[in-house]
Design an enzyme around this catalytic site. Structure first.
Site, PDB file in Angstrom:
ATOM      1  N   PRO A   2      -5.213   5.777   5.188  1.00 57.05           N
ATOM      2  CA  PRO A   2      -3.834   6.015   5.486  1.00 57.05           C
ATOM      3  C   PRO A   2      -3.153   6.659   4.259  1.00 57.05           C
ATOM      4  O   PRO A   2      -3.258   5.957   3.175  1.00 57.05           O
ATOM      5  CB  PRO A   2      -3.247   4.545   5.566  1.00 57.05           C
ATOM      6  N   GLU A   3      -2.675   7.749   4.672  1.00 57.98           N
ATOM      7  CA  GLU A   3      -1.755   8.578   3.546  1.00 57.98           C
ATOM      8  C   GLU A   3      -0.514   8.437   4.369  1.00 57.98           C
ATOM      9  O   GLU A   3      -0.087   8.050   5.120  1.00 57.98           O
ATOM     10  CB  GLU A   3      -2.342  10.048   3.701  1.00 57.98           C
TER      11      GLU A   3
END
Length: 272
Positions: A2-3
């Site tokens: 997850p960015e």
DNA sequence: ACCTCGTCCTGGTTGC
DNA sequence: TGCAACCAGGACGAGG
């Protein structure tokens, strides 16, 4: 992994089901999640808190309570929420029973994720010490970006991964932005010309916006709270595409290691 | 002050 | 086919 776009997708999907809800019962199964605090102590503190807002800063998810306290969640590699969620979920590390009877579950295969309960006065200082400008806000100007990169001998790829230079960019979006800006990942950050910095800023914002529009990228593990997948992986120009022809010039995409991370780029379009 | 590297962690993939 | 070694990487602390 997850960015910013994935975390923003999680935030926007959690928001409608959480705002106004009270944490009735909290169970934290994984002792690592709340380190160094004890999971039972944090669970007890969370009980009775009412959610006022669900925010995001960089890759941090911020559950803001009416009391002024915040639960600061970092999903790291494989953390994720499921809401609503039934009894059984693989790799469940925590669960919250809400006052509408639904359950918010938290899973994390690799157990790198963290939950941190902060007092009202602690949040700003905590974030300020760790992350820099929010790239999609207007305050993230080329001048500010240039200041963050000035004098740095580290490769630009490494500087992009430094959350104090720009918040929310991770390994995937760093490679995609560098390809769009035609900048070699090993280029020393402090040696970028002003035009290149402006171009990179545009590219970073573009790939992040596209990522949000596509609800993030789903590679192996990432799922949003509704159980859905993102589609940003179909937009990748370089990440994970070693040997495939560059969309711009046809040259095979190369893979190297920069700052300890797998790094894909076009050796023809992206010159040092 | 800046930078690189090791650490944490599990599961999927690779190679013998 | 089975099993071990390897690989993925975000943040942080140690050490150069």
């Amino acid at each position: 992994m997850p960015e910013l776009p994935e975390v923003e997708t999680v935030r926007s999907q959690l928001e409608p089901g959480l705002v106004g809800r009270t944490f009735e019962r909290v169970e934290i199964v994984d002792g690592r999640l709340t380190r160094p605090e004890s999971p039972d102590a944090v669970a007890a503190e969370l009980q009775g808190e009412r959610v006022e807002a669900v925010r995001r800063r960089g890759k941090y998810l911020i559950v803001a309570f009416a009391s002024g306290r915040t639960l600061l969640v970092h999903l790291r590699m494989t953390g994720g929420f499921q809401h609503p969620s039934g009894e059984s979920t693989a790799h469940r590390r925590a669960a919250v029973l809400l006052d509408d009877g639904t359950t918010l579950a938290y899973t994390d295969v690799r157990r790198f994720g963290t939950w941190l309960l902060l007092e009202p006065e602690e949040l700003d200082a905590y974030l300020a010490a760790r992350i820099g400008g929010e790239p999609l806000e207007s305050a993230f100007t080329t001048a500010r970006f240039a200041r963050a990169l000035a004098g740095r001998r580290a490769p630009i790829k490494g500087a992009l991964l430094d959350q104090r230079a720009v918040a929310g960019v991770g390994n995937i979006y760093a490679d995609e932005a560098l390809w769009r800006a035609r900048i070699h990942p090993l280029q020393p950050a402090g040696e970028l010309e002003p035009d290149a910095i402006a171009e990179l800023r545009r590219a970073v914002r573009k790939v992040l916006r596209l990522g949000i529009a596509r609800s993030g990228a789903t590679l192996r593990d990432y799922r949003d709270p509704n159980g859905g997948s993102g589609s940003m992986q179909h937009e990748f120009m370089v990440y994970g595409r070693g040997g495939e022809p560059c969309e711009r010039c046809g040259t095979p995409i190369a893979k190297i290691r920069v700052a300890g991370r797998g790094t894909w780029f076009c050796p023809s379009c992206q010159q040092v």
